[in-house]
Design an enzyme around this catalytic site. Structure first.
Site, mmCIF file in Angstrom:
data_model
loop_
_atom_site.group_PDB
_atom_site.id
_atom_site.type_symbol
_atom_site.label_atom_id
_atom_site.label_comp_id
_atom_site.label_asym_id
_atom_site.label_seq_id
_atom_site.Cartn_x
_atom_site.Cartn_y
_atom_site.Cartn_z
ATOM 1 N N ASP A 1 18.375 -5.116 -2.515
ATOM 2 C CA ASP A 1 17.673 -6.118 -2.064
ATOM 3 C C ASP A 1 17.472 -7.349 -2.770
ATOM 4 O O ASP A 1 17.199 -7.259 -4.115
ATOM 5 C CB ASP A 1 16.452 -5.595 -1.704
ATOM 6 N N GLU B 1 22.443 -8.080 -0.890
ATOM 7 C CA GLU B 1 21.606 -9.242 -0.040
ATOM 8 C C GLU B 1 21.532 -10.326 -0.802
ATOM 9 O O GLU B 1 20.368 -10.506 -1.797
ATOM 10 C CB GLU B 1 20.272 -8.486 0.360
#
Length: 779
Positions: A447, A500
């Site tokens: 993330d 990401e």
């Protein structure tokens, strides 16, 4: 001296065994009558050996919780003349007796403030302590009678920041040490003046359980006999300013259910049954295989289900729809459910909201046995400021950067990790390995990578300091990500890491040893979320069809950079919350047009180069935004609702998309090679048409035609590769069973004609359904 004391002094091992009762926690209780508190003399009127209490400075530091080496004071220590001193600290005890291996009992002198001591000439190796509290006597091995339980190699690797299985060295580790069962407690706290362990086993009073410092490593350690599975605990840290703080274990493998936040001693009893999956995983070449991901928030997929209950439903559902993988939003423990797991406090513990760590293993096992891979969201970019967790863990910045400007995350009110500190980097790298090795996780979606890579991320000029070369790159974060990827891929073959990353950083999926134009090696990820494709394509389909011709490039621009990285196309939870509307609700027009637009978009997405990801609820045209409070609206699929042509139809399409996708190598074998794609009609802006060819490794083609206008276009001519084969429809998102109009469903094979079109000498003429994607291949 009472007659009972006389019997105790002369009692042998057999009498001890008859008198002492084993409690459930492994301690012993003396069922004989309690002895007097003031043991001045031994049996037969003999005077007790003189006590040997700790000196005043040791005494003060032990009581204050600031002693770095309690084992040097407490426990058994040889004295000149062949005697041995035994000292213990047991607050609230009325008496303490040392029981030597030959069964003799040596009553310790009460030195005040909970200290007890005595001297003896008897052999004391393996002695036990019988501690009397009012009318109860508990017998246990002395925690201060043990050598360090952490090996020298472990300490060396920790100090070097290279312990790839750090969870075996730090945290609460049930074990047998020097023949005694118990739990070793270890914690990294280099700035602490002292550390104690507290828990249910000592009534949350750590006075009698200080840990020893293991030198310059910053590690503190204590082996506590009799403590095992299920015990709650925390560390009591005495900070540099002398204040104390109760902290959850950073390496805890199990936690209480939030909002409670104690750590729990745990041992896995799970017996894995996914051997076939694990063997096959190492032989796979993910980039050349189908990879279709269903993203799930476990707590709200079916609200109220535990890990084990999810194991009964989720694998079957995902397998029926044909997804190859699930991606689980963060499962690591987090205090606030509304963070969806992206503000982690327990990096090594699956959230207790849904069950135990073994329950989570059971879920992963069930998914593997169903042929479903398991990816998890992993959050090494930041952590929350809760005062019982990582923030200023030992009284000073430790896991976070010491520079407040570097430590504070500007967007989320959290703290950023100090990637330049080797122990912190080790904590995170080992954590990535931990999930893959201990829970058989098949991939990590990392993330917020962009927030890690840039020193100026969400910061204005003057709020950040350039790196040593004057640039904005966070070189420490780059080195960390490279090390993490290299370590995971080396230790756990077959595992994929996914970034990401929302910028144009060069080399996200390039190998770490390949240097780019920026002079930096690749980050080493296997895949990267294509945030640009997501943003552009959703922008296009959210516009009214009459305006789409002015934004045609938003659907074609992705092919300009499609092979700069290995991409995954994400329609994730982030796109269907906080006012962004659900996927179907982004589509313009009436309800029929919205569903048709959604079906056409999904057909385009599945055919586009790259792997794909879809968030739960979007597979059946969830109309409302996702909320973690209630999850998807499953009632929309109830036959009594009459949803066959509405929501069930979209779900049937997703099932058929995955089925056709898996059966067509052209859609995945060359996802990351330019030879796997060719435009047929990339400039048909006035028609809202996008047509392209995908090619398998053997050159066999598949033609995808997406039509984003709400009209029927008959006789639409498209150039195709030369060949005698007729083209047949593989999939038509306008099919009646999906809720469409059925245009083109009855059409037979389309014979190529020697009519030049789109730069090709042959072409086919077909009818384009309204708001639909059609896949064709040579018959």
């Amino acid at each position: 001296m009472s007659s009972n004391a006389g019997r105790a002094e002369g009692a042998g091992p057999a009498e001890d065994a008859d008198r002492l009762k084993v409690l459930p926690d492994g301690l012993l209780v003396d069922r004989s009558e309690p002895r007097r508190r003031d043991p001045v003399t031994l049996a037969q009127g003999k005077t007790q050996k003189p006590p040997n209490p700790p000196g005043p400075e040791d005494r003060r530091r032990l009581l204050e919780g600031t002693h770095h080496d309690p084992h040097e004071v407490l426990g058994a220590h040889p004295l000149p003349g062949g005697e041995t001193a035994i000292r213990t600290l047991r607050p609230y005890a009325t008496a303490v007796t040392a029981i030597t291996p030959d069964g003799h009992r040596h009553t310790l002198h009460d030195d005040g403030d909970g200290f007890f001591s005595a001297t003896t000439r008897r052999p004391v190796a393996g002695y036990r302590l019988a501690v009397t509290y009012q009318d109860t006597e508990l017998t246990t091995a002395d925690p201060y009678g043990f050598l360090p339980s952490v090996g020298e190699l472990d300490l060396h690797l920790i100090s070097e920041g290279r312990h790839e299985q750090l969870w075996h060295a730090l945290g609460a580790q049930p074990m047998t040490h020097q023949g005694v069962t118990g739990t070793r407690f270890t914690v990294w706290a280099p700035n602490a003046r002292g550390v104690r362990v507290v828990g249910g086993f000592n009534h949350w009073d750590g006075t009698a359980f200080p840990l020893r410092s293991l030198g310059s490593t910053g590690v503190w350690e204590l082996f506590v006999p009799g403590v095992g599975e299920g015990e709650l605990y925390k560390f009591e840290i005495t900070r540099p300013d002398g204040t104390r703080s109760l902290r959850a274990d950073p390496m805890a493998r199990r936690t209480e259910v939030p909002p409670a936040n104690s750590s729990i001693v745990t041992v896995s009893q799970h017996v894995w049954q996914d051997d076939a999956w694990m063997r096959e995983r190492t032989r796979r070449t993910l980039h050349e295989e189908p990879f279709s991901v269903y993203e799930v928030h476990l707590a709200s997929w079916r609200p109220g289900l535990t890990y084990r209950q999810l194991a009964e439903q989720l694998p079957a559902y995902v397998k029926d729809l044909g997804f190859t993988h699930v991606e689980l939003m963060p499962v690591a423990e987090h205090p606030f459910g509304g963070s969806w797991g992206y503000q982690v406090t327990g990096f090594y513990a699956p959230t207790a909201r849904l069950g135990t760590p073994d329950d989570f293993r059971h879920l992963v096992d069930a998914l593997h046995r169903a042929g479903i891979g398991v990816l998890i969201d992993w959050v090494p970019a930041h952590f929350p400021r809760d005062d019982w967790a990582l923030a200023e863990f030992d009284g000073r910045p430790l896991y976070e950067h010491e520079d407040p400007a570097r430590a504070a995350h500007p967007d989320w009110g959290t703290l950023e990790f100090d990637y330049g500190r080797r122990e912190v980097r080790n904590f995170l790298v080992a954590n990535a390995v931990y999930w893959c090795e201990e829970f058989h996780i098949d991939g990590l979606r990392v993330d917020a990578v962009a927030s890690m890579l840039y020193l100026d991320y969400s910061r204005e000029e003057g709020q950040w300091t350039p790196n040593e070369h004057g640039g904005r790159e966070n070189l420490d974060a780059v080195a960390f990500l490279q090390e993490m990827n290299a370590t995971v891929h080396r230790r756990v073959p077959g595992v994929v890491t996914i970034a990401e990353e929302s910028t144009a950083w060069d080399g996200v999926t390039r190998a770490t040893h390949h240097t780019g134009a920026d002079g930096l090696g690749g980050l080493g990820f296997g895949l990267k979320w294509n945030m640009g494709w997501m943003h552009d394509s959703l922008g296009y389909v959210s516009r009214d069809p009459v305006h789409r011709r002015h934004h045609h490039h938003e659907m074609t621009f992705s092919m300009v950079y499609a092979y700069s990285e290995n991409y995954c196309l994400p329609i994730s939870h982030d796109e269907v919350v906080h006012g962004k509307r659900s996927l179907v609700s982004k589509m313009p027009g009436d309800w029929w047009q919205q569903r048709a637009g959604l079906r056409a978009y999904l057909g385009f997405m599945w055919a586009h180069p790259g792997k794909q990801l879809l968030f739960m609820g979007q597979e059946f045209a969830q109309g409302a935004e996702w909320s973690e409070a209630h999850g998807p609206d499953w009632w929309l699929l109830d036959p009594s609702y009459g949803a066959e042509a509405d929501h069930r139809g979209v779900r049937d399409l997703v099932r058929d998309l995955n089925s056709a996708y898996g059966a067509e190598p052209a859609l995945w074998q060359r996802d990351f090679a330019p030879s796997g794609f060719a435009w047929v009609a990339g400039d048909a802006a006035e028609d809202n048409v996008f047509a392209f060819l995908r090619h398998a490794a053997d050159g066999s083609p598949l033609l995808s035609v997406s039509h984003f206008a709400p009209v029927v276009r008959e006789g639409y001519r498209l150039g195709v590769p030369e060949g005698p084969q007729a083209w047949r429809v593989v999939l038509n998102t306008d099919g009646e069973r999906y809720g469409g109009s059925g245009v083109g469903e009855a059409a037979g094979p389309l014979e190529p004609e020697p009519v030049a079109s789109h730069g090709r000498p042959a072409s086919i003429s077909l009818t384009l359904p309204p708001l639909a994607t059609v896949w064709l291949r040579p018959a």
